[in-house]
Design a protein around this motif. Structure first.
Motif, PDB file in Angstrom:
ATOM      1  N   ALA A   1       0.831  -1.207   0.000  1.00 36.04           N
ATOM      2  CA  ALA A   1       0.000   0.000   0.000  1.00 36.04           C
ATOM      3  C   ALA A   1       0.866   1.258   0.000  1.00 36.04           C
ATOM      4  CB  ALA A   1      -0.922   0.002   1.217  1.00 36.04           C
ATOM      5  N   ALA A   2       0.551   2.177  -0.889  1.00 38.24           N
ATOM      6  CA  ALA A   2       1.302   3.426  -0.984  1.00 38.24           C
ATOM      7  C   ALA A   2       0.753   4.448  -0.005  1.00 38.24           C
ATOM      8  CB  ALA A   2       1.215   3.984  -2.401  1.00 38.24           C
ATOM      9  N   SER A   3       1.630   5.312   0.496  1.00 33.10           N
ATOM     10  CA  SER A   3       1.204   6.385   1.383  1.00 33.10           C
ATOM     11  C   SER A   3       0.700   7.559   0.563  1.00 33.10           C
ATOM     12  CB  SER A   3       2.358   6.838   2.272  1.00 33.10           C
ATOM     13  OG  SER A   3       2.652   5.857   3.232  1.00 33.10           O
ATOM     14  N   GLN A   4      -0.364   8.177   1.044  1.00 40.11           N
ATOM     15  CA  GLN A   4      -0.926   9.332   0.347  1.00 40.11           C
ATOM     16  C   GLN A   4      -0.419  10.662   0.918  1.00 40.11           C
ATOM     17  OE1 GLN A   4      -3.408   6.635   1.048  1.00 40.11           O
ATOM     18  NE2 GLN A   4      -2.724   6.021  -0.981  1.00 40.11           N
ATOM     19  N   LEU A   5       0.117  10.611   2.121  1.00 40.97           N
ATOM     20  CA  LEU A   5       0.578  11.842   2.781  1.00 40.97           C
ATOM     21  C   LEU A   5       1.725  11.536   3.722  1.00 40.97           C
ATOM     22  CD1 LEU A   5       0.085  14.904   3.497  1.00 40.97           C
ATOM     23  CD2 LEU A   5      -1.458  14.073   5.287  1.00 40.97           C
ATOM     24  N   ILE A   6       2.751  12.386   3.682  1.00 42.31           N
ATOM     25  CA  ILE A   6       3.882  12.269   4.603  1.00 42.31           C
ATOM     26  C   ILE A   6       4.105  13.631   5.246  1.00 42.31           C
ATOM     27  CG2 ILE A   6       6.232  11.439   4.925  1.00 42.31           C
ATOM     28  CD1 ILE A   6       5.939  10.866   1.711  1.00 42.31           C
ATOM     29  N   LEU A   7       4.135  13.675   6.559  1.00 40.90           N
ATOM     30  CA  LEU A   7       4.439  14.913   7.269  1.00 40.90           C
ATOM     31  C   LEU A   7       5.886  14.849   7.738  1.00 40.90           C
ATOM     32  CD1 LEU A   7       1.261  15.388   9.516  1.00 40.90           C
ATOM     33  CD2 LEU A   7       1.651  16.149   7.154  1.00 40.90           C
ATOM     34  N   TYR A   8       6.660  15.857   7.405  1.00 39.44           N
ATOM     35  CA  TYR A   8       8.065  15.931   7.808  1.00 39.44           C
ATOM     36  C   TYR A   8       8.204  16.954   8.931  1.00 39.44           C
ATOM     37  CZ  TYR A   8       8.977  13.632   3.325  1.00 39.44           C
ATOM     38  OH  TYR A   8       8.977  12.760   2.262  1.00 39.44           O
ATOM     39  N   HIS A   9       8.699  16.524  10.079  1.00 39.27           N
ATOM     40  CA  HIS A   9       8.919  17.419  11.207  1.00 39.27           C
ATOM     41  C   HIS A   9      10.422  17.654  11.352  1.00 39.27           C
ATOM     42  CE1 HIS A   9       5.040  15.439  11.981  1.00 39.27           C
ATOM     43  NE2 HIS A   9       4.692  16.595  12.542  1.00 39.27           N
ATOM     44  N   TYR A  10      10.804  18.911  11.497  1.00 41.47           N
ATOM     45  CA  TYR A  10      12.217  19.281  11.595  1.00 41.47           C
ATOM     46  C   TYR A  10      12.506  19.894  12.961  1.00 41.47           C
ATOM     47  CZ  TYR A  10      11.728  18.802   6.530  1.00 41.47           C
ATOM     48  OH  TYR A  10      11.458  18.326   5.274  1.00 41.47           O
ATOM     49  N   PRO A  11      13.110  19.128  13.882  1.00 39.94           N
ATOM     50  CA  PRO A  11      13.384  19.617  15.236  1.00 39.94           C
ATOM     51  C   PRO A  11      14.742  20.304  15.392  1.00 39.94           C
ATOM     52  CG  PRO A  11      13.852  17.282  15.121  1.00 39.94           C
ATOM     53  CD  PRO A  11      13.357  17.677  13.748  1.00 39.94           C
ATOM     54  N   GLU A  12      15.415  20.584  14.282  1.00 38.51           N
ATOM     55  CA  GLU A  12      16.762  21.158  14.370  1.00 38.51           C
ATOM     56  C   GLU A  12      16.813  22.491  15.120  1.00 38.51           C
ATOM     57  OE1 GLU A  12      17.055  18.674  10.523  1.00 38.51           O
ATOM     58  OE2 GLU A  12      15.529  19.593  11.786  1.00 38.51           O
ATOM     59  N   LEU A  13      15.743  23.259  15.060  1.00 41.10           N
ATOM     60  CA  LEU A  13      15.720  24.566  15.721  1.00 41.10           C
ATOM     61  C   LEU A  13      14.947  24.541  17.038  1.00 41.10           C
ATOM     62  CD1 LEU A  13      14.991  26.802  12.585  1.00 41.10           C
ATOM     63  CD2 LEU A  13      17.211  26.349  13.656  1.00 41.10           C
ATOM     64  N   GLN A  14      14.592  23.365  17.476  1.00 41.52           N
ATOM     65  CA  GLN A  14      13.717  23.253  18.645  1.00 41.52           C
ATOM     66  C   GLN A  14      14.346  23.832  19.918  1.00 41.52           C
ATOM     67  OE1 GLN A  14      12.382  19.266  19.428  1.00 41.52           O
ATOM     68  NE2 GLN A  14      10.949  19.903  21.017  1.00 41.52           N
ATOM     69  N   LYS A  15      15.583  23.461  20.203  1.00 40.49           N
ATOM     70  CA  LYS A  15      16.213  23.931  21.435  1.00 40.49           C
ATOM     71  C   LYS A  15      16.594  25.399  21.368  1.00 40.49           C
ATOM     72  CE  LYS A  15      18.063  19.462  22.931  1.00 40.49           C
ATOM     73  NZ  LYS A  15      19.291  18.694  23.285  1.00 40.49           N
ATOM     74  N   GLU A  16      17.156  25.823  20.248  1.00 41.72           N
ATOM     75  CA  GLU A  16      17.663  27.183  20.127  1.00 41.72           C
ATOM     76  C   GLU A  16      16.569  28.212  19.889  1.00 41.72           C
ATOM     77  OE1 GLU A  16      20.887  29.732  17.430  1.00 41.72           O
ATOM     78  OE2 GLU A  16      20.711  27.551  17.211  1.00 41.72           O
ATOM     79  N   LYS A  17      15.571  27.828  19.084  1.00 44.08           N
ATOM     80  CA  LYS A  17      14.534  28.800  18.705  1.00 44.08           C
ATOM     81  C   LYS A  17      13.153  28.490  19.299  1.00 44.08           C
ATOM     82  CE  LYS A  17      17.420  31.024  16.030  1.00 44.08           C
ATOM     83  NZ  LYS A  17      17.856  32.410  16.321  1.00 44.08           N
TER      84      LYS A  17
END
Length: 224
Positions: free
Chosen positions: A130-146
């Motif tokens: 089964a293929a995915s219809q939606l992918i959410l990308y979360h980027y925590p690189e700035l989480q601590k600093e910003k």
């Protein structure tokens, strides 16, 4: 960011969504991503925004993606902390999308900081292919600093439009960042006590929240 967007886009591929069934019976295991993991630097010039304030970065992110046919968000660090903590315990869940004739269910499955969604009917009929219809990308690189976590998405536009994808994405916060024990309890039940899980409870939560209201059929207008 524009230069990075010129890189040839990889098609939305296949995800082993059938794993969500096994997650109910055993501890979560890592799955193979169907697209190469993308760091924030592959989307945004991180060095150039280090001197920016969180609000300025938020505006840059929104201004860039508002012109794209996709879903995006800037998530407060404390909200993502809660979502991430709960995702470790409950790596999969079910959400509902209003359709012309009722609702369609989608299974969400975490893989690292990516969240993959596949229509439940596709899993039932195609299994691991089964293929995915939606992918959410979360980027925590700035989480601590910003104090922010940036999010964007990739979707199969032949299956979902932006408002529909947004409705699904909003349900991540609805179910994983809620203060209501009974709401997150549905996620826990889906993962750990599947025999007790009730699909209609998800619809009830969605309707109570008001999410996706604009996607629901206007029965009065149809009758007129």
């Amino acid at each position: 960011m524009e230069k990075r967007s010129e890189v040839k886009k990889q098609p939305v591929g296949h995800s082993k969504q059938m794993e969500f069934i096994r997650y109910m019976e055993e501890k979560a295991r890592p799955i193979v991503n169907f697209i190469q993991y993308r760091t924030l630097d592959s989307v945004l010039n991180v060095e150039m925004v280090k001197e920016k304030t969180p609000e300025e970065i938020k505006q840059i992110w929104k201004q860039y993606f508002s012109a794209k046919d996709t879903v995006y968000a800037v998530i407060p660090a404390e909200t993502f902390d809660l979502i991430w903590k709960r995702a470790q315990n409950c790596p999969s869940f079910l959400c509902a999308l209003p359709r012309k004739e009722g609702y369609e269910f989608f299974v969400g499955q975490w893989s690292g900081t990516e969240l993959h969604f596949t229509a439940l009917i596709n899993i039932q009929t195609r299994g691991e292919t089964a293929a995915s219809q939606l992918i959410l990308y979360h980027y925590p690189e700035l989480q601590k600093e910003k104090g922010i976590v940036l999010m964007t998405a990739e979707m199969d536009s032949s299956f979902l439009n932006v408002p529909e994808a947004q409705c699904i994405a909003n349900q991540v916060q609805l179910f994983y960042a809620t203060d209501r024990p009974e709401t997150y309890g549905l996620v826990e039940t889906f993962n750990h006590r599947p025999n007790e899980f009730k699909y209609m409870a998800v619809i009830a939560e969605l309707e109570q929240s008001g999410l996706g209201r604009e996607l629901r059929p206007r029965w009065d207008s149809d009758k007129a």
